[in-house]
Design a protein around this motif. Structure first.
Motif, PDB file in Angstrom:
ATOM      1  N   ALA A 132     -16.535  67.802  26.158  1.00  9.97           N
ATOM      2  CA  ALA A 132     -15.581  66.871  26.222  1.00  9.97           C
ATOM      3  C   ALA A 132     -13.990  67.245  26.410  1.00  9.97           C
ATOM      4  O   ALA A 132     -13.306  66.258  27.414  1.00  9.97           O
ATOM      5  CB  ALA A 132     -15.398  66.187  24.806  1.00  9.97           C
ATOM      6  N   ARG A 133     -13.574  68.430  26.235  1.00  9.05           N
ATOM      7  CA  ARG A 133     -12.303  68.887  26.421  1.00  9.05           C
ATOM      8  C   ARG A 133     -12.280  69.237  28.093  1.00  9.05           C
ATOM      9  O   ARG A 133     -11.420  68.782  28.847  1.00  9.05           O
ATOM     10  CB  ARG A 133     -12.293  70.261  26.078  1.00  9.05           C
ATOM     11  CG  ARG A 133     -11.937  70.331  24.383  1.00  9.05           C
ATOM     12  CD  ARG A 133     -11.305  71.614  24.006  1.00  9.05           C
ATOM     13  NE  ARG A 133     -11.244  71.650  22.571  1.00  9.05           N
ATOM     14  CZ  ARG A 133     -12.110  72.173  21.868  1.00  9.05           C
ATOM     15  NH1 ARG A 133     -13.174  72.613  22.190  1.00  9.05           N
ATOM     16  NH2 ARG A 133     -12.077  72.039  20.363  1.00  9.05           N
ATOM     17  N   ALA A 134     -13.645  69.501  28.648  1.00  7.63           N
ATOM     18  CA  ALA A 134     -13.568  70.023  30.358  1.00  7.63           C
ATOM     19  C   ALA A 134     -13.381  68.329  30.759  1.00  7.63           C
ATOM     20  O   ALA A 134     -12.978  68.121  32.105  1.00  7.63           O
ATOM     21  CB  ALA A 134     -14.873  70.615  30.568  1.00  7.63           C
ATOM     22  N   ALA A 135     -14.114  67.420  30.402  1.00 11.71           N
ATOM     23  CA  ALA A 135     -14.176  66.061  30.926  1.00 11.71           C
ATOM     24  C   ALA A 135     -12.599  65.508  31.090  1.00 11.71           C
ATOM     25  O   ALA A 135     -12.170  65.003  32.035  1.00 11.71           O
ATOM     26  CB  ALA A 135     -15.104  65.164  30.275  1.00 11.71           C
ATOM     27  N   VAL A 136     -11.755  65.694  29.879  1.00  9.18           N
ATOM     28  CA  VAL A 136     -10.665  65.133  29.870  1.00  9.18           C
ATOM     29  C   VAL A 136      -9.807  65.758  30.837  1.00  9.18           C
ATOM     30  O   VAL A 136      -8.746  65.246  31.577  1.00  9.18           O
ATOM     31  CB  VAL A 136      -9.958  65.340  28.572  1.00  9.18           C
ATOM     32  CG1 VAL A 136      -8.585  65.086  28.433  1.00  9.18           C
ATOM     33  CG2 VAL A 136     -10.884  64.269  27.516  1.00  9.18           C
ATOM     34  N   ALA A 137     -10.013  67.260  31.020  1.00  8.35           N
ATOM     35  CA  ALA A 137      -9.259  68.169  31.831  1.00  8.35           C
ATOM     36  C   ALA A 137      -9.450  67.572  33.282  1.00  8.35           C
ATOM     37  O   ALA A 137      -8.543  67.700  34.247  1.00  8.35           O
ATOM     38  CB  ALA A 137      -9.441  69.610  31.721  1.00  8.35           C
ATOM     39  N   ALA A 138     -10.680  67.223  33.522  1.00 11.51           N
ATOM     40  CA  ALA A 138     -10.973  66.697  34.756  1.00 11.51           C
ATOM     41  C   ALA A 138     -10.593  65.323  35.227  1.00 11.51           C
ATOM     42  O   ALA A 138     -10.587  65.153  36.357  1.00 11.51           O
ATOM     43  CB  ALA A 138     -12.593  66.879  34.995  1.00 11.51           C
ATOM     44  N   GLY A 139      -9.996  64.534  33.969  1.00 12.64           N
ATOM     45  CA  GLY A 139      -9.480  63.102  34.386  1.00 12.64           C
ATOM     46  C   GLY A 139     -10.328  62.116  33.922  1.00 12.64           C
ATOM     47  O   GLY A 139     -10.114  60.920  34.148  1.00 12.64           O
ATOM     48  N   ALA A 140     -11.194  62.292  33.027  1.00 12.89           N
ATOM     49  CA  ALA A 140     -11.940  61.364  32.037  1.00 12.89           C
ATOM     50  C   ALA A 140     -10.872  60.350  31.382  1.00 12.89           C
ATOM     51  O   ALA A 140     -10.202  61.213  30.674  1.00 12.89           O
ATOM     52  CB  ALA A 140     -13.112  61.898  31.295  1.00 12.89           C
ATOM     53  N   ARG A 141     -11.218  59.130  31.578  1.00 13.21           N
ATOM     54  CA  ARG A 141     -10.294  58.242  30.556  1.00 13.21           C
ATOM     55  C   ARG A 141     -10.838  58.040  29.201  1.00 13.21           C
ATOM     56  O   ARG A 141     -10.048  57.694  28.425  1.00 13.21           O
ATOM     57  CB  ARG A 141     -10.170  56.891  31.503  1.00 13.21           C
ATOM     58  CG  ARG A 141      -9.165  55.922  30.909  1.00 13.21           C
ATOM     59  CD  ARG A 141      -7.625  56.517  31.139  1.00 13.21           C
ATOM     60  NE  ARG A 141      -7.419  56.789  32.816  1.00 13.21           N
ATOM     61  CZ  ARG A 141      -7.206  55.774  33.672  1.00 13.21           C
ATOM     62  NH1 ARG A 141      -7.057  54.470  33.294  1.00 13.21           N
ATOM     63  NH2 ARG A 141      -7.102  56.205  34.918  1.00 13.21           N
TER      64      ARG A 141
END
Length: 205
Positions: free
Chosen positions: A115-124
């Motif tokens: 989840a942290r990686a997804a947010v860092a990649a731009g997940a809303r």
């Protein structure tokens, strides 16, 4: 743009377009705030037709409309964004194709690091699940409800998915989920309208 919270409907995988449209219309009229079109069929013509109709229904009710892992389909029906899984199109690629304003959601299963990686990649938003045993994905790993509190500092909405019904949804919301994604609990029940109304009402307690 509507906020990413509340009742999040995910469509069942069906070829019965008439019943699908009828059930989705009922759900949209009784509290759904986000709608995701998910259909793994290889029939591209049917998928485009279904997605086009559902996009129009969602738009008419000011409901966010997302496509499950199909950027080309999302573009074709002018969806608000896409939802991607671990083995699907990458978040960066989806963002590049759909633009800065698109909503990109990511399945993070039971993994806070993902989840942290997804947010860092731009997940809303990030989705955790299965929070309960799921008929849609019976082999899915269990995601503890403690994840929602642990993910509170990520700065994006947290979506719960997996086996959520009228009977257990309150547990997930109380654990910190901003939205609950429901398939069977909306579309495999006798009264979709009543289920949608009950599930959406849990956010107004």
């Amino acid at each position: 743009m509507p906020s990413l919270d509340g009742l999040y409907a995910i469509t069942p995988d069906t070829d019965d377009s008439e019943r699908l449209i009828e059930q989705v219309s009922l759900a949209l009229d009784h509290g759904v705030r986000i709608l995701q079109y998910r259909n793994k069929s290889q029939d591209k013509v049917r998928r485009l037709w279904q997605a086009s109709i559902l996009a129009s229904l969602a738009r008419s009710r000011d409901v966010l409309f997302l496509i499950n892992d199909d950027i080309a389909l999302a573009q074709a029906v002018h969806a608000d964004g896409v939802h991607v899984g671990r083995d699907d199109t990458g978040i960066a690629a989806a963002r590049a194709a759909l633009g800065a304003g698109a909503i990109i959601g990511a399945s993070c299963y039971h993994d806070l690091a993902l989840a942290r990686a997804a947010v860092a990649a731009g997940a809303r938003y990030v989705a955790f699940g299965a929070v309960f045993p799921s008929a849609t994905k019976p082999a899915a790993s269990a995601a503890p409800l403690s994840l929602f509190a642990a993910a509170a500092n990520l700065g994006v909405p947290r979506v719960a998915i997996g086996g959520i019904t009228v009977d257990n949804a309150a547990q997930v919301i109380d654990a910190g989920a901003d939205a609950i994604a429901v398939i069977g609990g909306l579309f495999d029940v006798a009264d979709t309208a009543a289920a949608a109304q009950a599930l959406s009402g849990l956010f107004r307690r």
